[in-house]
Design a protein around this motif. Structure first.
Motif, short mmCIF file in Angstrom:
data_model
loop_
_atom_site.label_atom_id
_atom_site.label_comp_id
_atom_site.label_asym_id
_atom_site.label_seq_id
_atom_site.Cartn_x
_atom_site.Cartn_y
_atom_site.Cartn_z
N PHE A 228 123.93 52.16 -7.78
CA PHE A 228 124.87 52.93 -6.97
C PHE A 228 124.65 52.78 -5.46
CE2 PHE A 228 125.92 54.75 -11.01
CZ PHE A 228 127.27 55.04 -10.88
N VAL A 229 123.63 52.01 -5.08
CA VAL A 229 123.48 51.72 -3.64
C VAL A 229 123.78 50.25 -3.35
CG1 VAL A 229 121.88 53.59 -3.16
CG2 VAL A 229 120.97 51.37 -3.87
N ILE A 230 124.08 49.49 -4.39
CA ILE A 230 124.47 48.09 -4.19
C ILE A 230 125.94 48.06 -3.76
CG2 ILE A 230 124.95 45.91 -5.39
CD1 ILE A 230 122.42 46.44 -7.04
N PRO A 231 126.28 47.37 -2.66
CA PRO A 231 127.65 47.38 -2.14
C PRO A 231 128.67 46.95 -3.19
CG PRO A 231 126.16 46.35 -0.56
CD PRO A 231 125.37 46.56 -1.82
N PHE A 232 129.70 47.78 -3.37
CA PHE A 232 130.76 47.47 -4.32
C PHE A 232 131.96 46.83 -3.63
CE2 PHE A 232 134.55 48.49 -6.83
CZ PHE A 232 134.16 48.02 -8.08
N GLY A 233 132.21 47.25 -2.38
CA GLY A 233 133.33 46.71 -1.62
C GLY A 233 134.65 46.96 -2.33
N ASP A 234 135.46 45.91 -2.43
CA ASP A 234 136.74 46.04 -3.12
C ASP A 234 136.64 45.65 -4.59
OD1 ASP A 234 136.38 43.33 -2.94
OD2 ASP A 234 138.26 42.89 -1.89
N GLY A 235 135.41 45.36 -5.04
CA GLY A 235 135.21 44.99 -6.44
C GLY A 235 135.61 43.56 -6.74
N GLY A 236 135.88 42.78 -5.68
CA GLY A 236 136.30 41.39 -5.87
C GLY A 236 135.17 40.47 -6.31
N GLU A 237 135.54 39.22 -6.57
CA GLU A 237 134.59 38.24 -7.11
C GLU A 237 133.42 37.96 -6.17
OE1 GLU A 237 134.62 36.60 -10.13
OE2 GLU A 237 136.24 37.95 -10.72
N LYS A 238 133.62 38.15 -4.86
CA LYS A 238 132.59 37.77 -3.90
C LYS A 238 131.64 38.91 -3.53
CE LYS A 238 135.33 34.04 -1.85
NZ LYS A 238 135.93 33.48 -0.62
N THR A 239 131.86 40.11 -4.07
CA THR A 239 130.99 41.24 -3.74
C THR A 239 129.66 41.14 -4.49
OG1 THR A 239 131.94 42.61 -5.49
CG2 THR A 239 132.96 42.75 -3.31
N ILE A 240 128.61 41.74 -3.90
CA ILE A 240 127.28 41.68 -4.53
C ILE A 240 127.29 42.31 -5.91
CG2 ILE A 240 124.88 42.44 -4.34
CD1 ILE A 240 125.13 42.37 -1.37
N SER A 241 127.96 43.45 -6.03
CA SER A 241 128.00 44.16 -7.31
C SER A 241 128.59 43.29 -8.41
CB SER A 241 128.83 45.45 -7.16
OG SER A 241 128.92 46.14 -8.39
#
Length: 385
Positions: A228-241
């Protein structure tokens, strides 16, 4: 019903893992009761750095499993089935019923006994096994049912994690817990600063795990907190999550969970094993998983719909919810995990519980499969007519 590519990947890896888990369990049981019994048992108790191999698996590798569960839960909350309260409410209420009723049934038989600490055992659901059974029914299974079962199981696992954190902690080191939470706080700041390099989160996660391990709270909790502290961003393919989920799916499904199964089902079955099934602990586990799960899920869902809090997903009937309740009774991995914590100083109870869990999970899985298969056949016949 549209589902994300990552959700489909999660379901596919989990159901394939269920099949692998069945094979690993059978292999482990055969080896544990063969001429290789002694060497096989020693393998899991071999000491590495003052801890056994089994301990490293249960407290180390399983943290990665909980990290993946946390990442999937995060995705469901932000953009998935749990992102809208109307959609989230039914699986949340179902999971609550599927935890409270089994625990209540267990306590009816075990309250005031040395095994009452096992109340958390029948509360759990094994996602891999449940989706594995569901996959045997092929493409006839409605997508809405797969989504409902997955959401229910993920929430159920979160509930199990909270049970572990609050009820299976013997001693608590506030200093180590504070350091672990402090590291989490720093990672949260990194998140808000939009630091999208995975390395600080991995290093911080290892630190969280170490201090959580020494705090007295089970170290696997750090996996969920890290998610829950790993960046989710917009949930796109390039996000860390998303990248981390992609990366972890196969190692978790085809290495971590199978190794956990091999290590924790190395059960030497004695000639008196059937006597153990008459124990109130075994009865509580069996009735909790096989009867309590479907009863709790159906009753809580029915009450929620009757009071207008939510409605059944499109294409689902009450029979589907009942069948899902039985499949949620496949506790296996999570139930065994909680057993190890509940009876850590009672090895005989651990063995009896594991046997009861396996029998209960098989019965629940078979009943759920047969019932749902019959429903799907009837649906096909109705459509043909």
């Amino acid at each position: 019903m549209r589902v994300s590519k990552l959700f489909t990947e999660f379901v596919e890896s989990e159901k394939s893992s269920g099949i692998v888990l069945i094979i690993c369990t059978l292999v482990s049981l055969i080896l544990a009761n063969s001429v290789l019994q002694e060497s096989y048992g020693h393998l899991w108790h071999y000491q590495i750095g003052h801890h056994s191999v089994e301990h490293w698996i249960n407290d180390g590798l399983m943290t990665i499993f909980f990290l993946l569960i946390g990442l999937e839960l995060e995705r469901e909350v932000y953009i998935g089935e749990l992102s809208k309260i109307k959609n989230a409410l039914l699986p949340i209420i179902a999971a609550a019923g599927g935890m409270l009723v089994p625990a209540g049934i267990y306590m009816i038989f075990n309250y005031g006994t040395p095994t009452q600490s096992g109340a958390g055992i029948p509360m759990a659901t094994d996602i891999a096994f449940a989706l594995g059974v569901l996959s045997l029914l092929g493409n006839r299974v409605p997508t809405s049912l797969k989504v409902f079962l997955t959401a229910l199981a993920v929430i159920d696992d979160l509930g199990a994690i909270l049970v572990i954190a609050f009820f299976y902690t013997d001693t608590l080191s506030l200093l180590n817990l504070g350091i672990a939470l402090g590291i989490m706080g720093v990672l949260f700041v990194f998140n808000r600063m939009k630091i999208n390099n995975w390395l600080p989160y991995v290093i911080g996660g290892i630190g969280m795990w170490y201090f959580m391990l020494n705090s007295g709270i089970h170290a696997t909790i750090s996996g969920v907190l890290l998610a829950f502290v790993i960046p989710f961003g917009d949930g796109g393919e390039k996000t860390i999550s998303t990248k981390m989920q992609h990366f972890l799916h196969k190692p978790v499904a085809f290495f971590i969970l199978p190794v956990f199964a091999l290590a924790n089902t190395a059960i030497v079955i004695g000639s008196d094993w059937m006597e153990g099934l008459k124990h109130e602990n075994s009865i509580g586990i069996f009735l909790g998983l096989v009867a309590g799960k479907p009863l709790g899920i159906v009753l809580f869902c029915f009450a929620a719909v009757a009071f207008g809090l939510c409605q059944l997903p499109r294409g689902l009937k009450w029979g589907h919810i009942l069948a899902t309740g039985f499949m949620a009774g496949i506790g296996f991995t999570m139930s065994i995990f909680i057993t190890l914590l509940a009876f850590k100083s009672q090895p005989d109870d651990v063995t009896i519980s594991k046997i009861a869990i396996m029998i209960s999970s098989v019965v629940a899985g078979i009943v759920g499969y047969v019932f749902l298969n019959k429903m799907l056949k009837n649906n096909t016949l109705e459509e043909d007519e």
